[in-house]
Design a protein around this motif. Structure first.
Motif, short mmCIF file in Angstrom:
data_model
loop_
_atom_site.label_atom_id
_atom_site.label_comp_id
_atom_site.label_asym_id
_atom_site.label_seq_id
_atom_site.Cartn_x
_atom_site.Cartn_y
_atom_site.Cartn_z
N UNK A 1 0.83 -1.21 0.00
CA UNK A 1 0.00 0.00 0.00
C UNK A 1 0.87 1.25 0.00
N UNK A 2 1.84 1.32 0.89
CA UNK A 2 2.67 2.51 0.98
C UNK A 2 3.51 2.72 -0.29
N UNK A 3 3.96 1.62 -0.89
CA UNK A 3 4.80 1.73 -2.09
C UNK A 3 4.01 2.16 -3.32
N UNK A 4 2.73 1.80 -3.37
CA UNK A 4 1.95 2.04 -4.59
C UNK A 4 0.95 3.18 -4.47
N UNK A 5 0.68 3.66 -3.26
CA UNK A 5 -0.35 4.67 -3.04
C UNK A 5 -0.22 5.91 -3.92
N UNK A 6 0.99 6.41 -4.22
CA UNK A 6 1.07 7.62 -5.05
C UNK A 6 0.57 7.42 -6.48
N UNK A 7 0.38 6.18 -6.90
CA UNK A 7 0.10 5.91 -8.31
C UNK A 7 -1.28 5.30 -8.56
#
Length: 271
Positions: free
Chosen positions: A48-54
């Motif tokens: 979640x934290x790694x992909x949230x910006x996208x």
């Protein structure tokens, strides 16, 4: 904020139609997590934290948690997303479908216990099986229509008065069940012609949850051409395994983030 309001804002603020599916397969978890009692939560948290910006949201699949006796970790990851990424909707992929009294309990589970913004449901039992979900004001109800699996054709292509069943479902949802603007439809990226037919029939305002890109082989360009509305939005294009278990030069969280970025950019290049 309602599910639809949150989704519309996420489409704009994230500039993304990508939804990441959280399908934590215990046989594929990173070695560093496998002996942890909270391994499923920690895996999903880092994804979640790694992909949230996208992304425009997350779609946890309840079966992966329940099979591992990890419903508590599903509660935890839903709460984590609400607290740390409150701008991103959570769609609980449960595909529920049962009689009204039982559906009341399933709705409590989804929206009360897990705090999801939306849920996937089956239309097979008709309107009284869907009504309990619609009674939750502002919550999304995303109805199976033309699913991404090949076997979906066994029933979804059956015709009534010359109209395939999946188009009957699309019409029913858009023009009868969607009276409060809560409904969406599941239509697979693996069938772009049917995706285009559904979009044409339902207009701009009903969002589509579109599984099938990535590991299932759906074509991004064809999906965007078929399913976007007039604002070049209107879809939650889901990818799960291709992002969760991506391989790259860095660690697995970096690989997942890079895969999400590349998928988002590919979608944006075609809409």
């Amino acid at each position: 904020m309602s599910f639809i309001q949150k989704l519309n804002r996420a489409w704009c603020e994230s500039n993304s139609l990508l939804m990441v599916g959280l399908d934590p397969d215990t046989t594929r978890l990173p070695v560093e997590l496998k002996d942890r009692p909270d391994a499923i939560f920690e895996f999903c948290r880092r994804i979640v934290d790694a992909t949230a910006p996208y992304v425009c949201g997350f779609k946890p699949q309840i079966a992966y948690f329940a099979a591992a006796r990890a419903e508590g970790q599903l509660e935890d990851i839903c709460a984590y997303i609400r607290e740390n990424h409150p701008e991103l909707p959570v769609v609980l992929d449960a595909k529920r479908g049962d009689i009204g009294a039982t559906a009341v309990q399933y709705a409590k589970e989804v929206f009360g216990r897990y705090g999801a913004d939306a849920v996937t449901v089956s239309p097979y039992l008709g309107s009284d099986s869907v009504e309990p979900y619609l009674d939750w004001e502002g919550k999304g109800v995303i109805v199976l229509c033309r699913t991404s699996n090949a076997g979906g054709s066994d029933l979804q292509f059956l015709e009534t008065d010359g109209i395939p069943l999946y188009m009957r479902v699309a019409d029913l949802v858009a023009n009868k069940w969607n009276r409060n603007g809560q409904c969406g439809l599941v239509v697979g990226a693996t069938y772009p012609n049917e995706l285009a037919a559904v979009r044409k029939a339902i207009g701009d305002d009903v969002p589509l949850l579109v599984p099938g890109i990535g590991a299932q082989g759906g074509d991004v360009a064809a999906t965007c051409a078929a399913g976007c509305n007039s604002k070049k939005q209107g879809m939650m294009i889901n990818s799960s395994r291709a992002i969760l278990y991506a391989q790259g030069p860095g660690d697995w969280t970096e690989a997942a983030g890079q895969a999400a970025l590349e998928t988002r950019d590919s979608i944006n290049a075609h809409r």
